[in-house]
Write an enzyme that holds these catalytic residues in place. Structure first.
Site: not given
Length: 232
Positions: A63, A180
């Site tokens: 992440c 992302c």
């Protein structure tokens, strides 16, 4: 992380003799908010220990925004701490964070000015911009898709960045097709690069690049942009 990185490594197996296995341990997070990201990061030590039980050769922290929301330069703190977890567990392994990998990948291709695409709400995108700029790279333009639900982020069309990035300023050194790891973009990377004539990165491409570097392996994997051309 669990789809695009294995896809890149499978493609690499057509070029080189190395073979890979993939193992994962999950930190919980449903809504992409700063509060949930902080709770998620606090769980990363457990994951590092679980994965080092398998005596893996390299760990990847998936992440990007969880790291970047914890403060500028935090990827160095996280990587050091999680690496120590593997040492303490008796199976030492280097740790790559997608946040650190994106920064290092941008530096590797000589980026000074970039445009980025993110799925985040605008305040989180601003944290990402601030983080990247703290590493000496100017973010000239950005698009925030403002998708709050993490599962919805993962359900996006992986070819969507081809069209969306047409709205980005291309008077830059590099375009980031997805800042992302959760937002799929892998089939878009080479298509965008071929269109704009600039290096195009994504978080998953950069993470794979840094994993291969940590393993001491050739970083060439054809069809996924300049960073994986083998030149860097």
């Amino acid at each position: 992380m669990e789809t695009e990185i294995p896809a890149i490594l499978r493609a690499r197996e057509a070029l080189f003799p190395e073979r890979f296995t993939f193992h994962s341990s999950r930190m919980r997070m449903k809504k992409v908010t700063k509060e949930e990201l902080e709770k998620m990061d606090a769980d990363s030590d457990r994951c590092a220990i679980e994965l080092s039980d398998a005596a893996v050769d390299v760990l990847g922290y998936a992440c990007l925004v969880a790291i970047m929301s914890m403060g500028k330069g935090y990827h160095r703190v996280s990587e050091k701490r999680l690496h120590q977890c593997t040492i303490d567990n008796g199976h030492m392994a280097p740790v790559v964070t997608s946040a650190g990998a994106l920064v290092d990948g941008l530096h590797a291709v000589g980026a000074k000015r970039v445009s980025i695409l993110t799925p985040y709400m605008k305040p989180l995108t601003q944290l990402v911009i601030d983080y990247i700029e703290n590493e000496g790279i100017e973010v000239v333009d950005s698009i925030s898709l403002e998708i709050p639900d993490n599962l919805d982020v993962g359900r996006q069309d992986p070819l969507a960045p081809v069209e969306i990035t047409k709205k980005l300023n291309t008077n830059v050194d590099v375009i980031v097709a997805s800042a992302c790891v959760q937002m799929p973009s892998l089939p878009s990377v080479q298509l965008i690069e071929d269109r704009v004539g600039l290096p195009v990165l994504s978080s998953s491409v950069a993470t794979t690049y840094m994993m291969l570097k940590k393993l001491g392996l050739d970083t060439r994997v054809d069809g996924f942009g300049s960073l994986l051309s083998g030149k860097f």
